[in-house]
Design a protein around this motif. Sequence first.
Motif, mmCIF file in Angstrom:
data_model
loop_
_atom_site.group_PDB
_atom_site.id
_atom_site.type_symbol
_atom_site.label_atom_id
_atom_site.label_comp_id
_atom_site.label_asym_id
_atom_site.label_seq_id
_atom_site.Cartn_x
_atom_site.Cartn_y
_atom_site.Cartn_z
ATOM 1 N N SER A 102 -5.157 6.177 11.775
ATOM 2 C CA SER A 102 -5.574 7.091 12.836
ATOM 3 C C SER A 102 -4.873 8.443 12.703
ATOM 4 C CB SER A 102 -5.266 6.495 14.211
ATOM 5 O OG SER A 102 -5.371 7.470 15.231
ATOM 6 N N TYR A 103 -5.659 9.510 12.710
ATOM 7 C CA TYR A 103 -5.109 10.867 12.682
ATOM 8 C C TYR A 103 -4.135 11.082 13.835
ATOM 9 C CZ TYR A 103 -5.368 15.939 13.718
ATOM 10 O OH TYR A 103 -5.090 17.249 14.033
ATOM 11 N N GLY A 104 -4.516 10.684 15.044
ATOM 12 C CA GLY A 104 -3.663 10.902 16.211
ATOM 13 C C GLY A 104 -2.352 10.148 16.139
ATOM 14 N N ASP A 105 -2.347 8.976 15.499
ATOM 15 C CA ASP A 105 -1.122 8.179 15.422
ATOM 16 C C ASP A 105 -0.043 8.854 14.586
ATOM 17 O OD1 ASP A 105 -2.172 6.221 17.002
ATOM 18 O OD2 ASP A 105 -2.625 4.835 15.364
ATOM 19 N N LEU A 106 -0.436 9.703 13.649
ATOM 20 C CA LEU A 106 0.547 10.341 12.773
ATOM 21 C C LEU A 106 1.515 11.225 13.558
ATOM 22 C CD1 LEU A 106 -1.912 11.098 9.870
ATOM 23 C CD2 LEU A 106 0.197 9.769 9.622
ATOM 24 N N THR A 155 -14.332 9.122 10.713
ATOM 25 C CA THR A 155 -13.267 9.554 9.808
ATOM 26 C C THR A 155 -13.880 10.112 8.530
ATOM 27 O OG1 THR A 155 -13.133 7.391 8.742
ATOM 28 C CG2 THR A 155 -11.752 7.739 10.699
ATOM 29 N N GLN A 156 -13.031 10.674 7.675
ATOM 30 C CA GLN A 156 -13.493 11.188 6.379
ATOM 31 C C GLN A 156 -14.231 10.117 5.591
ATOM 32 O OE1 GLN A 156 -10.618 13.001 3.778
ATOM 33 N NE2 GLN A 156 -9.799 14.348 5.375
ATOM 34 N N GLU A 157 -13.622 8.948 5.449
ATOM 35 C CA GLU A 157 -14.229 7.907 4.620
ATOM 36 C C GLU A 157 -15.526 7.399 5.230
ATOM 37 O OE1 GLU A 157 -15.035 5.763 1.430
ATOM 38 O OE2 GLU A 157 -13.445 7.262 1.619
ATOM 39 N N GLY A 180 13.351 13.165 -1.721
ATOM 40 C CA GLY A 180 14.366 12.540 -0.881
ATOM 41 C C GLY A 180 13.962 12.418 0.572
ATOM 42 N N LEU A 181 12.788 12.936 0.918
ATOM 43 C CA LEU A 181 12.289 12.888 2.294
ATOM 44 C C LEU A 181 11.105 11.937 2.380
ATOM 45 C CD1 LEU A 181 12.266 16.743 2.915
ATOM 46 C CD2 LEU A 181 13.986 15.115 3.748
ATOM 47 N N SER A 182 10.763 11.533 3.575
ATOM 48 C CA SER A 182 9.563 10.712 3.768
ATOM 49 C C SER A 182 8.484 11.570 4.419
ATOM 50 C CB SER A 182 9.867 9.493 4.638
ATOM 51 O OG SER A 182 10.351 9.878 5.912
ATOM 52 N N LEU A 183 7.286 11.519 3.827
ATOM 53 C CA LEU A 183 6.135 12.281 4.304
ATOM 54 C C LEU A 183 5.062 11.307 4.769
ATOM 55 C CD1 LEU A 183 7.729 14.165 2.259
ATOM 56 C CD2 LEU A 183 5.557 15.321 1.884
ATOM 57 N N ALA A 184 4.031 11.817 5.412
ATOM 58 C CA ALA A 184 2.947 10.940 5.870
ATOM 59 C C ALA A 184 1.608 11.648 5.800
ATOM 60 C CB ALA A 184 3.216 10.462 7.298
ATOM 61 N N GLN A 185 0.557 10.851 5.590
ATOM 62 C CA GLN A 185 -0.822 11.326 5.570
ATOM 63 C C GLN A 185 -1.736 10.201 6.057
ATOM 64 O OE1 GLN A 185 -1.899 14.887 3.707
ATOM 65 N NE2 GLN A 185 -0.274 14.727 5.215
ATOM 66 N N GLY A 186 -3.012 10.535 6.255
ATOM 67 C CA GLY A 186 -3.987 9.507 6.590
ATOM 68 C C GLY A 186 -4.235 8.608 5.398
#
Length: 291
Positions: free
Chosen positions: A162-166, A68-70, A135-141
């Motif tokens: 996990s990237y794939g889980d998003l 992963t990035q980290e 007002g919306l929900s967003l997602a990131q790693g």
Amino acid sequence: MTLPIMSRLLICLLLAWHMVATGTEVVRFPKPEFEGDHRSDYARQLLQLAFKKIGSKYRIQAADISMTQERQVRELEAGRTIDVAPIPSSAEREARLLPILIPINKGVLGWRLGLIRAGDQGLFAGVKTLEDLKGLSLAQGQDWPDTQILKANGVNVITASSYGDLFKMLVDKRFDYFPRSIMEIWDEQANNADTLVVEPHLALHYVYDAYFMVNRKRTRLAQDIREGLERAIADGSFDKLFQQYYGERLRKAHLETRTVIELKNPLLTPGTPSDRAELWYDFRRGAANPK
């Protein structure tokens, strides 16, 4: 048939001797996270171009394991497994590593379109401002700097390790909008064509990109990469490679027809080369400074 230990050792010694004799130095680069992951193809080609421009004999080799990035940041910081990586920037990462402060993707990492569920386009028709976006929900790693940027602007962000889980979480209605860079969203949508579409109305923008980063002790490697990139910028080959990879994707995004929501990036450091217009893509001012 497995080679005896002594034979394998001899082969390794011969390869090492050949590298010393020819002046070749292996530079280890992150392995893609999964089969068919092409997100780092351009960065690897750009690094190869930089080495070519200085006439060096560096040889890029993929790391043995994906990360992963980290994990890339930790491995670079410790001087293990990889020597250089295209790392999305943050003040913390720039302090832990030695960044070559030339935005790899000309800032396009900060131009974001949204992946949404097919049939949900109407949910975004009235979104025109940052307040509407809240007002919306967003997602990131969870370890992506983008997460900090979005939260700093008051946006509701959920995370996943996990990237794939998003993608699965989006399909399962765990969130509404998955901001992705113009560089990667088209491939991701094609891989999820039965369930996800690219939202046609909005674009998010913040000044942001990745830099090549190395261990803080690898000053010569950093200097060589910087010199190669500067030469590629000067002779136009940097822009030519950029257009080769991303020109069509940028045209396909039709940014000029979208509502652009500007976000502040609190992660920018004083070293950000925002005064060099030629390093940043902005459709509103050609390659003008997006500051």
